[in-house]
Design an enzyme around this catalytic site. Structure first.
Site, mmCIF file in Angstrom:
data_model
loop_
_atom_site.group_PDB
_atom_site.id
_atom_site.type_symbol
_atom_site.label_atom_id
_atom_site.label_comp_id
_atom_site.label_asym_id
_atom_site.label_seq_id
_atom_site.Cartn_x
_atom_site.Cartn_y
_atom_site.Cartn_z
ATOM 1 N N LYS A 76 37.921 -33.194 -186.735
ATOM 2 C CA LYS A 76 37.109 -32.901 -187.927
ATOM 3 C C LYS A 76 37.914 -32.027 -188.884
ATOM 4 C CE LYS A 76 32.496 -31.260 -189.393
ATOM 5 N NZ LYS A 76 31.203 -30.689 -188.985
ATOM 6 N N SER A 151 26.864 -33.046 -190.459
ATOM 7 C CA SER A 151 28.039 -33.084 -191.302
ATOM 8 C C SER A 151 29.236 -33.761 -190.632
ATOM 9 C CB SER A 151 28.434 -31.671 -191.715
ATOM 10 O OG SER A 151 28.861 -30.923 -190.580
ATOM 11 N N SER A 175 24.911 -30.712 -186.746
ATOM 12 C CA SER A 175 26.010 -31.515 -187.289
ATOM 13 C C SER A 175 26.843 -32.284 -186.267
ATOM 14 C CB SER A 175 26.943 -30.642 -188.132
ATOM 15 O OG SER A 175 26.346 -30.362 -189.371
#
Lengths: 483, 476
Positions: A76, A151, A175
């Site tokens: 990420k 997210s 998320s």
């Protein structure tokens, strides 16, 4: 079985057996990434990946390395990676090449893993649909007109779309779990303090926690083994030994007591999602678990509490992005105030600015007690609810998200978007570990089951999830490949 | 109208740790710009603060020394504001739960003592430095200082004159040096004073509106800045105006204060507990350990100097008012225990005068304690007189050598040979018949004339005691 449908455990065996090399495996994933239109990656690190793969192969050839040596992954873009752009999904950091590695990045490197690239995400991890990324929307591999969740949307899409065997994610209000649920993969948010936050770009410091996003619970255990651990660079990480999270995967769950919070099955929950979740619970019953209704009365306040605490912290955390030392700076500032004002107005997206404004307002003189302090008190009450519930049950189960993945562009009102995290926020506010595991489909879109455990019960959660995955095949389903 | 001045001080003492309060970067003063700023000090994305435990111990030491309550659970907060030399956009400080709570300290002015309240002392990180005059179109930022540990010591508004404020500041200054928690260097900014000054009609209880004076880097300027501000406020009030609550910058060169920002322009700092740092929990064990390791404090040292060396209250007070001076005295006394008073006199007299004249700090004095100790020994053992010793001191100051070397080289050794002095006395008596008559007719004062003459002849080397004895004997 295509190589990219293999789990980490299977790939690891293949690498050790010499069925394929890490270089071949990495190239295979890079090819898939480069022809994918999911937009799951902000940066693809081809060269670095091939170098790491080669090094891993050398190690394997010498009979050295560990179970994860040579396994590729998507990282990420919120984790700082030395020498590689680390944008956090923002225009603000589009030009930021991190000069250092986050602790998690360092640990993954130490474990000989191969970073394929940096996964797309909502800007500074603020969002539930991955539509807040400066680098464009990410598409759900199950239906490209749908959002992947957020997210960690790029991470979830990468794993579900088989662009990486696993991905890292971070979870501040859901998320990891929500995109895992919407993309039909396994996601684990550990107990707050289990994984170091050092070098993980902070959204809300008291809630942020990193974890693995994988195909299976077994894989999640393998990755958590590497990610977890006390870090002296993070004062909020906990000095507690890391267990071998694979050790108890095969334990029987007979006699397990499952708590179903009635508040998680009320108004707003999609009927089909509800029935899939209940079907999964039934499956557990057939495996010898008993079910009990529990109550988390203060969970009704999770959304307002979260949307005070997180914005307050982020309004301060993002102050360093001021256009002075790194990151985006506006053209021709005429003075200091202009530099701040325009750099931040132009560099941040709408949702980020909205949360900074909410946070700055809530912390202002005269409002602090009514908002921030009140939210802290409510947060405490939410934690107490869980403490009480865990006296009676071993694990709490429920939906992850009230609906399956919705259409890209369909939710325009921020408050409606905030409702997407209604079932996940409480675990963050209480600091508890939570998981999402595939539990069925509704109109060809994945439905996730949420497990919330007591503090430090990651092993137990992984055990429960693994046992479920021994009886079901939701987690092995893959989206249809195009062309 | 008669006005009463009310002053409270905020003192920032830089704690002398090797590394910063929340990072491992060094704190050395004067290094190349930005060479001592690591990722944490630069406020890079993702970095986190880790508390340097040493600062906690140092703050506890201070708290114990001013009889303060130590908050064994204290909390770091974020003070949010934007400025280029504040990399994170917030300063980590302590608001509601400072490490040191209420305490007090006694000051002495002349023969009066007064107790000044210490409201609190809290830990915080320093900001970097903005340099506005290095480039025409830019401001330069040096982050070496960013993250340097500070102990902010806040007093009650208990002081009623600039002199009291200076006495308090000096007392704190001495204390932090005694505790060895701060080097006290005001030029380098390791010890900074901000003064909150207001005035009110004598007898009124309600405090007047205050101004905060900043940028004061010496005790002399502290006194001047306060007096200047008091005058300014008096002028305003006596002309029927109102004092505005504001921060004012003291300009030592122009000898003026000017407004920096008013209350309206003041920031809303949006304080809240720093979620990156856990509350500090201080164990009873650590408290006990620090208490035990506490060094001798000025008051204790003063009492010991009086008791052990028979010094006067005044001498002991002066000597212990600054740690370097007390250290100097204690070093001198090692070989001069019998001449403690003499040692004290030389430090407070010749040495202090010379330091003042040359604007030097004691630590930079060209004469070491051992050197001066030797000189005092030579007075004590009658090798030279006190008067000659002053010349020797001057030569020592100028680097001409040790006391013994100078005495030897200049032939200053005292005449203690009775017959030699007797010869001089005889000669003077023979040559000054009228004065001899005057003495004999009862003018005792004339004795000084003979002493002077004898000293002149002996070039000051005659032992004064012997000379006096012989003169009296021969004259009567």
């Amino acid at each position: 079985m295509s190589i990219h449908n293999k789990t980490i455990a299977q790939l690891s065996q293949g690498l050790k057996a010499g069925d394929f090399s890490s270089v071949e495996l990495t190239q295979h994933y890079l090819d898939r990434i480069n022809t994918s239109d999911l937009n799951a990656f902000i940066t693809v690190t081809d060269e670095l990946a091939m170098k790491q793969a080669q090094a891993a192969d050398d190690k394997i050839a010498k009979g050295a390395g560990n179970i994860l040596t040579g396994i590729p992954y998507a990282h990420k873009d919120i984790f700082c990676t030395n020498g590689v752009k680390t944008s956090a999904g923002s225009k603000m950091l589009d030009n930021f090449i991190s000069p250092y590695d986050a602790t998690v990045s360092h640990k993954l490197n130490q474990a000989d893993l191969v970073m394929l690239g940096k996964a797309n995400m909502d800007e500074f991890a603020m969002g539930s649909s991955n539509e807040n990324s400066y680098f464009g929307d990410v598409k759900n591999p199950w239906n490209e007109n749908k959002i992947p969740g957020g997210s960690s949307g790029g991470s979830a899409a990468a794993v579900a779309g088989r662009l990486a065997p696993f991905a890292t994610g971070t979870d501040t209000g859901g998320s990891i779990r929500q995109p895992a649920s919407l993309c039909g993969i396994t996601g684990l948010k550990p107990t707050y303090g289990r994984v170091s936050r050092y070098g993980m770009i902070a959204y809300a410091s008291s809630l942020d926690q990193a974890g693995p996003m994988t195909q299976t619970a077994h894989d999640a255990a393998l990755v958590l083994n590497v990610m977890a651990g006390f870090d002296e660079k993070d004062s909020t990480s906990t000095e507690r030994d890391v267990e071998d999270y694979t050790a108890s995967l095969n334990d029987s769950i007979k006699g397990l007591t499952i708590g179903l919070p009635k508040e998680f099955f009320s108004e707003g929950l999609d009927d089909e999602v509800a029935s899939q979740v209940m079907a999964a619970v039934k499956e557990f019953e057939s495996m010898g678990a008993t079910v009990k209704e529990v109550s988390l009365p203060n969970s009704a306040y999770a959304i307002p509490t979260y949307y005070i605490v997180a914005p307050c912290e982020c309004s301060s955390n993002l102050s360093r992005l001021d256009g002075v030392r790194y990151g985006y700076r506006c053209d021709d500032p005429k003075d200091l105030e202009d530099l701040y004002l325009r750099s931040r107005s132009e560099g941040f997206g709408e949702e980020v600015k909205r949360r900074i404004m909410i946070g700055a307002y809530a912390l202002s003189a005269g409002y602090y007690d009514a908002y921030y302090l009140k939210a802290q008190k409510t947060r405490h009450l939410i934690s107490e609810d869980f403490k009480k519930a865990f006296k009676d049950v071993d694990v709490i189960m429920g939906p992850v998200s009230p609906t399956t993945a919705f259409d890209l562009g369909s939710v325009k009102d921020p408050v409606s978007m905030y409702l997407a995290d209604i079932y996940t926020l409480s675990a963050n506010l209480a600091g508890l570990p939570g998981m999402s595991i595939p539990a069925g489909f509704s109109q060809n879109l994945p439905v996730g089951l949420q497990l919330i455990g007591n503090y430090w019960s990651e092993s137990k959660l992984l055990n429960i999830a693994h046992q479920f995955q021994q009886q079901t095949d939701w987690h092995t389903q893959t989206p249809e490949e195009k062309g | 109208m008669e006005w009463e001045t009310v002053i409270g001080l905020e003192i920032h003492a830089q704690l002398n740790t090797k590394s910063k309060i929340f990072s491992a970067a060094a704190t050395q003063y004067g290094a190349q710009a930005n060479s001592q700023a690591c990722a944490v000090d630069l406020g890079l994305p993702g970095v986190l603060p880790v508390l340097n435990k040493e600062v906690v111990s140092k703050a506890i030491k201070f708290g114990l020394a001013v009889d303060a309550h130590i908050n064994q659970r204290n909390v770091f907060d974020r003070k949010n504001y934007f400025y280029p030399d504040l990399p994170k956009g917030y300063q980590i400080s302590q608001l509601d739960w400072p490490i040191v709570g209420e305490g007090e300290i006694e000051i002495t002015l002349g023969d009066k003592t007064k107790v000044i309240g210490v409201t609190r002392a809290h830990l915080e990180e320093d900001a970097g430095k903005s340099i506005h005059d290095l480039y025409d179109d830019f401001t330069a930022v040096d982050l070496n200082r960013a993250g340097t540990p500070l102990l902010e010591i806040v007093s009650e508004p208990d002081m009623r004159s600039a002199k009291e404020a200076v006495a308090y500041a000096k007392k704190i200054h001495a204390l932090v040096q005694y505790l060895e928690i701060c080097d006290g260097n005001m030029q380098e900014g390791s010890f900074r004073c901000d003064a909150n000054v207001s005035i009110r009609p004598m007898g009124q209880e309600k405090l007047g509106t205050r101004a905060e004076l900043k940028n004061i880097n010496s005790f002399k300027f502290l006194e001047r800045a306060i007096n200047l501000e008091v005058e300014r406020q008096q002028d305003i009030l006596e002309e029927g105006g109102e004092v505005v609550q504001e921060t004012r910058l003291y300009d030592a060169v122009k000898h003026e204060t000017r407004s920096m920002r008013s209350k309206e322009e003041a920031n809303d700092y949006r304080y809240f507990p720093d979620p990156d740092l856990l509350p500090v929990e201080i164990s009873d064990e650590l408290m006990a350990q620090i208490k035990q390791e506490l060094p001798e404090l000025p008051q204790e040292k003063k009492a010991r100097f009086i008791k052990e060396f028979g010094l006067s209250e005044y001498d002991a007070d002066v000597l212990t008012s600054q740690k370097p001076m007390a250290d100097y005295f204690e070093k001198m006394i090692v070989n001069n225990a019998d001449h403690a008073k003499l040692c004290a006199n030389w430090i407070m007299g010749e040495l202090s005068a010379s330091l003042n004249k040359h604007q030097l700090e004691l630590v930079d004095a060209p004469i070491t304690a051992d050197d001066l100790s030797l000189l005092v020994s030579r007075i004590g053992d009658d090798t030279i007189s006190g008067k000659i010793a002053k010349d020797v001191f001057k030569a020592m100051w100028d680097g001409e050598g040790s006391a013994d070397e100078i005495i030897e080289a200049k032939g200053l050794k005292q005449m203690t040979d009775t017959s030699a002095i007797e010869a001089i006395v005889d000669e003077i008596i023979a040559n000054n018949a009228p004065q001899v008559e005057q003495f004999k007719s009862g003018n005792e004062k004339i004795l000084g004339f003979f002493v002077g003459q004898a000293m002149k002849v002996s070039q000051g080397k005659a032992n004064p005691k012997l000379l006096n004895e012989l003169l009296r004997k021969k004259l009567s």
